[in-house]
Design a protein around this motif. Sequence first.
Motif, PDB file in Angstrom:
ATOM      1  N   SER A   1      41.034  23.247  14.388  1.00  0.00           N
ATOM      2  CA  SER A   1      41.822  22.445  15.328  1.00  0.00           C
ATOM      3  C   SER A   1      41.405  20.985  15.244  1.00  0.00           C
ATOM      4  O   SER A   1      40.356  20.580  15.772  1.00  0.00           O
TER       5      SER A   1
ATOM      6  N   SER B   1      28.711  23.835  16.889  1.00  0.00           N
ATOM      7  CA  SER B   1      30.064  24.148  16.402  1.00  0.00           C
ATOM      8  C   SER B   1      30.156  24.246  14.889  1.00  0.00           C
ATOM      9  O   SER B   1      31.257  24.378  14.344  1.00  0.00           O
TER      10      SER B   1
ATOM     11  N   LEU C   1      23.286  23.966  28.078  1.00  0.00           N
ATOM     12  CA  LEU C   1      23.708  25.361  28.243  1.00  0.00           C
ATOM     13  C   LEU C   1      22.547  26.344  28.138  1.00  0.00           C
ATOM     14  O   LEU C   1      22.640  27.467  28.648  1.00  0.00           O
TER      15      LEU C   1
ATOM     16  N   TYR D   1      26.087  30.760  12.987  1.00  0.00           N
ATOM     17  CA  TYR D   1      27.109  30.263  13.910  1.00  0.00           C
ATOM     18  C   TYR D   1      28.156  31.352  14.172  1.00  0.00           C
ATOM     19  O   TYR D   1      28.481  31.663  15.335  1.00  0.00           O
TER      20      TYR D   1
ATOM     21  N   LEU E   1      37.100  18.615  20.567  1.00  0.00           N
ATOM     22  CA  LEU E   1      38.153  19.285  21.330  1.00  0.00           C
ATOM     23  C   LEU E   1      38.039  18.957  22.815  1.00  0.00           C
ATOM     24  O   LEU E   1      39.057  18.794  23.499  1.00  0.00           O
TER      25      LEU E   1
ATOM     26  N   ASP F   1      28.602  18.570  29.430  1.00  0.00           N
ATOM     27  CA  ASP F   1      28.101  18.524  28.057  1.00  0.00           C
ATOM     28  C   ASP F   1      26.635  18.128  28.123  1.00  0.00           C
ATOM     29  O   ASP F   1      26.156  17.635  29.155  1.00  0.00           O
TER      30      ASP F   1
HETATM   31  P1  NAI Z   1      31.982  19.643  18.872  1.00  0.00           P
HETATM   32  O1  NAI Z   1      30.699  19.887  18.148  1.00  0.00           O
HETATM   33  O2  NAI Z   1      32.658  18.343  18.674  1.00  0.00           O
HETATM   34  O3  NAI Z   1      31.769  19.872  20.439  1.00  0.00           O
HETATM   35  C1  NAI Z   1      30.826  20.770  20.965  1.00  0.00           C
HETATM   36  C2  NAI Z   1      30.125  20.110  22.146  1.00  0.00           C
HETATM   37  O4  NAI Z   1      29.146  21.014  22.649  1.00  0.00           O
HETATM   38  C3  NAI Z   1      29.409  18.811  21.769  1.00  0.00           C
HETATM   39  O5  NAI Z   1      29.883  17.726  22.546  1.00  0.00           O
HETATM   40  C4  NAI Z   1      27.956  19.102  22.035  1.00  0.00           C
HETATM   41  O6  NAI Z   1      27.233  17.998  22.571  1.00  0.00           O
HETATM   42  C5  NAI Z   1      28.031  20.245  23.036  1.00  0.00           C
HETATM   43  N1  NAI Z   1      26.797  21.030  23.032  1.00  0.00           N
HETATM   44  C6  NAI Z   1      26.051  21.404  21.958  1.00  0.00           C
HETATM   45  N2  NAI Z   1      24.932  22.025  22.360  1.00  0.00           N
HETATM   46  C7  NAI Z   1      24.969  22.052  23.707  1.00  0.00           C
HETATM   47  C8  NAI Z   1      24.090  22.541  24.697  1.00  0.00           C
HETATM   48  N3  NAI Z   1      22.925  23.138  24.386  1.00  0.00           N
HETATM   49  N4  NAI Z   1      24.423  22.372  25.995  1.00  0.00           N
HETATM   50  C9  NAI Z   1      25.590  21.765  26.339  1.00  0.00           C
HETATM   51  N5  NAI Z   1      26.462  21.275  25.437  1.00  0.00           N
HETATM   52  C10 NAI Z   1      26.154  21.422  24.138  1.00  0.00           C
HETATM   53  O7  NAI Z   1      32.951  20.842  18.463  1.00  0.00           O
HETATM   54  P2  NAI Z   1      34.527  21.003  18.695  1.00  0.00           P
HETATM   55  O8  NAI Z   1      35.194  20.888  17.392  1.00  0.00           O
HETATM   56  O9  NAI Z   1      34.967  20.163  19.818  1.00  0.00           O
HETATM   57  O10 NAI Z   1      34.597  22.534  19.123  1.00  0.00           O
HETATM   58  C11 NAI Z   1      34.577  22.927  20.490  1.00  0.00           C
HETATM   59  C12 NAI Z   1      34.338  24.430  20.561  1.00  0.00           C
HETATM   60  O11 NAI Z   1      35.359  25.091  19.833  1.00  0.00           O
HETATM   61  C13 NAI Z   1      33.006  24.864  19.949  1.00  0.00           C
HETATM   62  O12 NAI Z   1      32.498  25.951  20.703  1.00  0.00           O
HETATM   63  C14 NAI Z   1      33.392  25.340  18.565  1.00  0.00           C
HETATM   64  O13 NAI Z   1      32.500  26.321  18.086  1.00  0.00           O
HETATM   65  C15 NAI Z   1      34.781  25.901  18.830  1.00  0.00           C
HETATM   66  N6  NAI Z   1      35.615  25.874  17.630  1.00  0.00           N
HETATM   67  C16 NAI Z   1      36.163  24.707  17.194  1.00  0.00           C
HETATM   68  C17 NAI Z   1      36.963  24.681  16.070  1.00  0.00           C
HETATM   69  C18 NAI Z   1      37.666  23.444  15.608  1.00  0.00           C
HETATM   70  O14 NAI Z   1      38.435  23.540  14.652  1.00  0.00           O
HETATM   71  N7  NAI Z   1      37.487  22.292  16.223  1.00  0.00           N
HETATM   72  C19 NAI Z   1      37.181  25.914  15.277  1.00  0.00           C
HETATM   73  C20 NAI Z   1      36.547  27.091  15.832  1.00  0.00           C
HETATM   74  C21 NAI Z   1      35.810  27.052  16.976  1.00  0.00           C
END
Ligand code: NAI
Length: 266
Positions: A167, A76, A53, A137, A15, A34
Amino acid sequence: PQLGRLLLTGAAGGLGRVLRERLAPFANVIRLSDIADIAPATGAHEEVVPCDLSDKAAVDALVAGCDAIAHFGGVSVERPFEEVLEANIKGVFNLYEAARRHGVKRVVFASSNHVIGFYKQDEHIDAHAARRPDGYYGLSKSFGEDMAQFYFDRWGIETVSIRIGSSFPEPLNRRMMSTWLSYRDLTTLIQKSLFTPDVKHTVVYGMSANRDLWWDNAAAAHLGFVPQDSSEVFRDKVEAQPPVAPTDPNAIYQGGAFTAQGPFGD
Ligand code: NAI
Ligand code: 15L
């Protein structure tokens, strides 16, 4: 742009890479953060600030100078508790503490449908339904929502917690016919979440105008979010997939397969 500097955490994620472009018009500068590698800044309107984070001092420096935060960083998917603890639980605490210290007044929190994942797919719920997290989670997102409420009640920092369904560019399976949120609708919802006055702590479900919805956004009507897209245009493609057994969690629970993860390790 209405904002000076907007912080986007999770900028290297699925996202985050989409929102990098789509949120840019809302601020003079978008600060992209990130723990993973982020593509370099493309101009003066972008700043790249790597940050873990779970590192309190680093998060404090990250938030300094920002006017609002879109918090999309963290684990995530379902993972062992210790991983979720660092990135999501300590992470969201560090973020709100930094927001308090630096006077940030508005946060958009990427919560998840997994805070209510153990409701069945034939149940209809609104934002006031008791939470039923479907794993560590989901528990961490539930904690994040409580953190948002506490930092509003105690410090007046306003948050919109978006319980995002699914999404992705398109729904990937039958369950996502109900949970899908298009990138266009996500962007609109974030815009409403950033700029609607007096949101206090609002919980809103992040879903497009899909045919068979499980969630009611009446409690977030003040955001004025009207989704434009629908999973219906993908129905033929999704229904060409093999049928899902009625005993499969994907056919029973709103959280789908997340309800059946673990145990991890021993
Ligand atoms: P993603 O896993 O692709 O992106 C999450 C990002 O957070 C990654 O780039 C990762 O490197 C970073 N991250 C992980 N641990 C970290 C840390 N300790 N410090 C800094 N950065 C860190 O997930 P996505 O799909 O982009 O989701 C983005 C957000 O939206 C997340 O919080 C997820 O829980 C939430 N979400 C997404 C949904 C979806 O359908 N894509 C559905 C519900 C929630
Ligand atoms: C989430 O919370 C995840 O971040 C995303 O990868 C999807 O699994 C989504 O929920 C979903 O429930 O489809």
